[in-house]
Design a protein around this motif. Sequence first.
Motif: not given
Length: 230
Positions: A102-109
């Motif tokens: 989830r942190l990875v997804r937020a970082a990508i966004e």
Amino acid sequence: MGSEASDPAGVLHLVATPIGNLGDITYRAVEILKSADLIACEDTRRSKILLDHYGIHKPLVSYHDFSERKKTPGLIAEIKNGKKVALISDAGTPGIADPGYRLVRAAIENGIKIEALPGPSAVLAALVVSGLPTDRFAFEGFLPVKSGAREKKLLSLKEEERTVIFYESPHRLLKSLEAIRQTIGDTPLVIARELTKKFEEVFRGTALEALKYFSEKKILGEFVILIHVK
Ligand code: SAM
């Protein structure tokens, strides 16, 4: 246009850590943890054992299943302000069966640079030691806790040709083995327990044999179940 932030923006490092044996960490992982501004981890007390062992003393932020929604914006803000954040999990590779993705997804966004530092993960250690085919495998994470959902999941794997891998907790091991026996049958399986630790054990047999073996002893430790249905 590239979507990744350029220097001096911060970075999110996904750092794999040991699954039991403190020696199983890469040189690069230690270097990155030593140079991080902040380390996000699941259980701070558990991670401190590893970090102290390597003389790493950095601010820790707890980031686990129950806090990730609340903690994600703060961590993203820190990275956008130029901080180097290292994400680790209690054991193994962050993002594998833990909230890291989830942190990875937020970082990508948020256009943040992300780097993975590969290393241990129970799924791969169990697969290679199992002796079951490694060319194709399906990692299913944890089986559902509710019996109906668990049976449905197992029935959906009845025709699976790949080696199927589950993580399992000690108190659900027998229930899951019984469910495997009832849905898939007396299939060959491997149970990898406490990999890389003092009481490491790899059981190879069928579902029935495993039920007999594990019901006769105290079930302790961390488990991976691997089955080869076809
Ligand atoms: N991120 C971790 C990884 O890369 O393997 C997995 C985290 S998951 C929350 C924890 C589960 O992994 C345990 O319940 C167990 O099924 C498995 N596991 C972790 N360490 C293990 C070990 N040393 N031996 C066997 N299974 C292990």
